[in-house]
Motif scaffolding. Structure first.
Motif, PDB file in Angstrom:
ATOM      1  N   ALA A  47       1.009  -1.348   0.001  1.00 49.95           N
ATOM      2  CA  ALA A  47       0.047  -0.117   0.045  1.00 49.95           C
ATOM      3  C   ALA A  47       0.928   1.295  -0.100  1.00 49.95           C
ATOM      4  O   ALA A  47       2.165   1.266   0.130  1.00 49.95           O
ATOM      5  N   GLU A  48       0.220   2.446  -0.347  1.00 44.16           N
ATOM      6  CA  GLU A  48       1.075   3.562  -0.541  1.00 44.16           C
ATOM      7  C   GLU A  48       1.403   3.890   1.281  1.00 44.16           C
ATOM      8  O   GLU A  48       0.935   3.522   2.089  1.00 44.16           O
ATOM      9  N   LYS A  49       2.666   4.395   1.290  1.00 45.70           N
ATOM     10  CA  LYS A  49       3.259   4.765   2.453  1.00 45.70           C
ATOM     11  C   LYS A  49       2.854   6.334   2.975  1.00 45.70           C
ATOM     12  O   LYS A  49       2.574   7.291   2.500  1.00 45.70           O
ATOM     13  N   GLU A  50       2.248   6.051   4.455  1.00 48.70           N
ATOM     14  CA  GLU A  50       1.791   7.368   5.076  1.00 48.70           C
ATOM     15  C   GLU A  50       2.885   7.615   6.385  1.00 48.70           C
ATOM     16  O   GLU A  50       3.178   6.536   6.868  1.00 48.70           O
ATOM     17  N   GLU A  51       3.264   8.870   6.483  1.00 46.45           N
ATOM     18  CA  GLU A  51       4.118   9.131   7.721  1.00 46.45           C
ATOM     19  C   GLU A  51       3.247   9.181   8.912  1.00 46.45           C
ATOM     20  O   GLU A  51       2.319  10.122   9.126  1.00 46.45           O
TER      21      GLU A  51
ATOM     22  N   LYS B 214      -5.974   1.188   5.087  1.00 47.93           N
ATOM     23  CA  LYS B 214      -4.997   0.566   3.882  1.00 47.93           C
ATOM     24  C   LYS B 214      -3.877   1.422   3.687  1.00 47.93           C
ATOM     25  O   LYS B 214      -3.394   1.137   2.334  1.00 47.93           O
ATOM     26  N   LYS B 215      -3.465   1.963   4.576  1.00 47.00           N
ATOM     27  CA  LYS B 215      -2.022   2.743   4.140  1.00 47.00           C
ATOM     28  C   LYS B 215      -1.117   1.972   4.891  1.00 47.00           C
ATOM     29  O   LYS B 215      -1.217   1.406   6.082  1.00 47.00           O
ATOM     30  N   ARG B 216       0.211   2.207   4.640  1.00 46.97           N
ATOM     31  CA  ARG B 216       1.235   1.458   5.396  1.00 46.97           C
ATOM     32  C   ARG B 216       1.765   2.880   5.981  1.00 46.97           C
ATOM     33  O   ARG B 216       2.386   3.880   5.527  1.00 46.97           O
TER      34      ARG B 216
ATOM     35  N   SER C 179       2.226  -0.273  11.203  1.00 48.03           N
ATOM     36  CA  SER C 179       0.523  -0.486  10.787  1.00 48.03           C
ATOM     37  C   SER C 179       0.089  -1.766  11.596  1.00 48.03           C
ATOM     38  O   SER C 179      -1.019  -1.303  12.082  1.00 48.03           O
ATOM     39  N   GLY C 180       0.466  -2.717  11.762  1.00 46.14           N
ATOM     40  CA  GLY C 180      -0.096  -3.799  12.305  1.00 46.14           C
ATOM     41  C   GLY C 180      -0.258  -3.704  13.858  1.00 46.14           C
ATOM     42  O   GLY C 180      -0.946  -4.495  14.546  1.00 46.14           O
ATOM     43  N   LEU C 181       0.650  -2.804  14.414  1.00 48.58           N
ATOM     44  CA  LEU C 181       0.582  -2.374  15.903  1.00 48.58           C
ATOM     45  C   LEU C 181      -0.616  -1.166  16.524  1.00 48.58           C
ATOM     46  O   LEU C 181      -0.810  -1.125  17.544  1.00 48.58           O
ATOM     47  N   LEU C 182      -1.108  -0.447  15.515  1.00 48.61           N
ATOM     48  CA  LEU C 182      -1.801   0.750  15.791  1.00 48.61           C
ATOM     49  C   LEU C 182      -3.287   0.231  16.185  1.00 48.61           C
ATOM     50  O   LEU C 182      -4.054  -0.539  15.739  1.00 48.61           O
TER      51      LEU C 182
END
Length: 730
Positions: free
Chosen positions: A626-630, A663-665, A698-701
């Motif tokens: 997926a698209e990267k997000e900061e 849906k974002k990284r 991502s997987g921990l939020l």
């Protein structure tokens, strides 16, 4: 092998691909501590080691004594119980070949000798081995004399320049080498015979030096490598001993050329050859490395060809292409490839400390440095890593002996599985592969053309070194140069060896000759724009076409790349980030026989690309990312500091809406020195070792506000090297 099985092997390589660290066996040993440390290695993903007697062993434990061998056997027995393997080390301490001075002590005639120039000579008062080689026209003498070379020993007081430094042996003398094998190898075998060929897999010989250390003489009165009777071999090849006087004038002639070849041949035959034969007869491999980074001929004697990267001979701040030492990676890997050896090694990181103000700072070695060196070696085909070093003890002066410790006394030891896993994956990647280099570079021993090869590296034109001694086994077929399992489109360097040029033209008239990388023709991977910091190796592994890419520079590489495809069918591109152990797909477009894709490699990043079919891609579970997000933290707050542990702890918060953002990284960037450990909502999330620090979370939020905590650990040079290197968030 299918792509799904191959990627599973990358994720969890077999133990045979472990790194084998130099374990500095340097303390006042106890069985309990030996066992504890070996089990600690195993827990960190290290399943083998080189057992290296090192300075710091008390004099109450003499080299090769019963008590010394008791502790060696404890280590080997423990390794067997833990399913690990051991490489024995053949000296106490280095360079190899002198049995901790026991050879010279047993027979002073077998101490190292050199060729020197004397104004006059009187045989009285000299032992028989010290004798004139030639009388010169001006009345001076070329003389074989003991040069008082030494080695570094294992007890304090036995270092360079110290009174008890052991004498080096004459490793060009068969009698000295036979005694070396008797005193050292046979001693180990008598105690450890039951482990040979299973737990014990090799003997490591370390940069043997004909003159020893501190045995070169002075600029006014130098010594050159020699052994009694060498003049006879020189004469048999047409040389004239008196012409060796040119050595002392910095000149060359026909006899000096013969002399250098005789030295190389004799060292190979007498020293390496005897050790190699002994190891083979006892079911193990000769391992280690020769004296110099471009010693390619003697690699033929190694079961595992090897080299040594120390003292920042190459380094990120210098680049990886300068100087004779820049050839070492391909020196060992190409030698192994041509000889059909599965593995080749590098003893890496030794005293690779950074400098500040023109002074090397002890222990100043970073995670960024380590990653650069590992990638530098892997891109050149090295597939067995020997980290220098893990210290048994850093008590007292031991911590000052060729630091740093890159294992148990490093800041990253608690997270070492990240590093050990990477070394194993790189080793698996580079083993049992067919390299796709199309250029053969003719070379000779200590003549590997490092200056000319820069253009090839910077243009991503892969090559293999082809030593002259292999030419007899080569042939031409349909305009290609065939050597062993390798096939080359063209040959570089023929004009440098005029004596062979005519012969090669007769034997291989149809092979294309080139004088530059630009003349090599089509490339299997090409870039839209020049990218001199990108390194590339192309190979076939388990039937899959692979490209390993490394950013060797300091800036991000962002470019469009194209890979040549041989079949007109839909292809996919699978990407393997072996450091993060992450696997994903890269979007491509197919055009005119090439597969085009966006290539982005950050500082200290590397990437393995595999060509595959759409079916293989799906079956292996690859997905496009997926698209990267900061992640933007609402201000980091310093919440704790432990100066003794070189640690600072920070916390911050981040608000996340699951439905909108799932849906974002989501990645977090931090600027910090040096190691950063991450915790999200109380759970450990990972570790990063260099700037720019980036980690995906991502997987921990969780929905709503998320609590982030980071622990930043500074460089151990602050603790052990009396340095003042800032650490924490920058």
């Amino acid at each position: 092998m299918g792509l799904s099985i191959l990627t599973e092997k990358f994720k969890n390589p077999d133990r045979e691909y472990t790194a084998f660290p130099f374990w500095f066996f340097n303390g006042d040993f106890t069985d309990e501590e030996i066992i504890r440390q070996i089990r600690d290695f195993k827990e960190k993903g290290i399943y083998g080691f080189v057992l290296h007697p090192r300075m710091g062993i008390p004099e109450s434990i003499p080299y090769l004594s019963d008590i010394f061998m008791h502790y060696v056997k404890t280590a080997v027995e423990t390794a067997r119980e833990e399913g690990m393997q051991v490489v024995l080390y053949d000296e106490g301490m280095y360079p190899s070949g002198s049995a901790h001075g026991m050879i010279a002590a047993a027979d002073p005639a077998l101490a190292s000798v050199g060729l020197t120039l004397e104004d006059s000579w009187n045989t009285q008062g000299h032992p028989p081995e010290e004798r004139p080689v030639a009388r010169l026209a001006d009345g001076k003498f070329l003389v074989c004399r003991h040069n008082r070379g030494t080695i570094r020993g294992i007890h304090f007081g036995e270092d360079d320049g110290e009174a008890k430094a052991p004498l080096s042996a004459d490793i060009l003398n068969p009698a000295a080498v036979d005694l070396f094998l008797q005193l050292t190898h046979e001693r180990y075998y008598a105690v450890l015979k039951e482990y040979f060929g299973t737990t014990v897999i090799g003997f490591f010989t370390d940069e043997p030096s004909i003159l020893g250390r501190n045995g070169l003489g002075t600029p006014e009165k130098p010594f050159f490598p020699w052994t009694p009777g060498l003049e006879e071999e020189i004469c048999s090849r047409g040389g004239r001993p008196e012409e060796l006087a040119a050595l002392f004038e910095g000149k060359e002639n026909r006899t000096t050329a013969i002399y250098r070849q005789v030295i190389t041949d004799r060292e190979g035959r007498v020293y390496y050859g005897k050790l190699s034969a002994w190891c083979e007869a006892h079911g193990i491999a000769l391992m280690g490395h020769p004296h110099q980074s471009d010693d390619i001929d003697v690699q033929q004697f190694f079961g595992v060809p090897g080299q040594d990267l120390a003292l920042r001979w190459v380094a990120p701040e210098k680049g990886g292409l300068e100087g004779m030492d820049s050839v070492m990676g391909k020196c060992s890997s190409d030698a192994a490839r041509l000889m059909g050896r599965r593995r080749n090694s590098n003893e890496c990181f030794g005293a690779c400390n950074r400098s500040e103000g023109g002074r090397q700072v002890p222990w100043y070695f970073t995670g960024s440095d380590m990653k650069w060196y590992l990638d530098w070696l892997a891109a050149r085909g090295v597939n067995l890593f020997i980290p220098h070093a893990f210290y048994y003890s850093i008590e007292g002066a031991r911590k000052e002996e060729r630091p740093p410790d890159v294992g148990p006394n490093s800041i990253w030891w608690g997270r070492y599985r990240q590093i050990s896993g990477y070394m194993s994956r790189l080793s698996y990647m580079g083993t049992d592969v067919k390299n796709c280099a199309r250029v053969a570079v003719l070379c000779d021993n200590r003549d590997l053309h490092w200056k000319e090869m820069r253009e090839f590296y910077e243009s991503q034109v892969e090559f293999n070194y082809l030593p002259l001694r292999f030419l007899e086994a080569c042939r031409e077929e349909n305009g290609k140069l065939l050597c062993g399992d390798q096939t080359y489109d063209c040959m570089f360097g023929e004009e440098k060896y005029g004596r062979l040029q005519e012969q090669l033209r007769e034997r291989m008239p149809g092979v294309k000759r080139i004088r530059s990388a630009a003349e090599a023709g089509r490339q299997d991977m090409r870039l839209q724009k020049p990218c001199p910091s990108l390194r590339l190796t192309h190979f076939i592994k388990e039937g899959k076409e692979c490209f390993f890419l490394v950013n060797e520079g300091e800036e991000t590489i962002s470019e469009t790349a194209e890979i040549k495809i041989t079949e007109d069918k839909n292809c996919c591109l699978a990407a393997c980030d072996l450091w993060k152990n992450e696997y994903y797909g890269i979007l491509v477009r197919q055009q005119e026989g090439y597969l085009a894709f966006p290539l982005e490699l950050g500082r200290r990043e590397s990437l393995l690309l595999l060509l595959c079919t759409e079916e293989e891609f799906r079956e292996a579970g690859f997905r496009y990312r997926a698209e990267k997000e900061e992640i933007r933290i609402r201000g980091w707050k310093l919440i704790g500091e432990k100066p003794h542990d070189l640690q600072k702890e920070y916390e911050g918060t981040f608000y996340w809406e699951k439905e909108r953002d799932k849906k974002k990284r989501w990645v977090l960037h931090t600027a910090a020195e040096e190691m950063v450990e991450y915790y999200v909502n109380g759970r450990f999330a990972g570790v990063t070792l260099w700037n720019p620090h980036e980690i995906e979370l991502s997987g921990l939020l969780e929905e709503g506000e998320n609590h982030l905590r980071i622990v930043v650990t500074g460089n151990p040079a602050n603790r052990y090297g009396a340095a003042d290197i800032p650490y924490g968030l920058l």
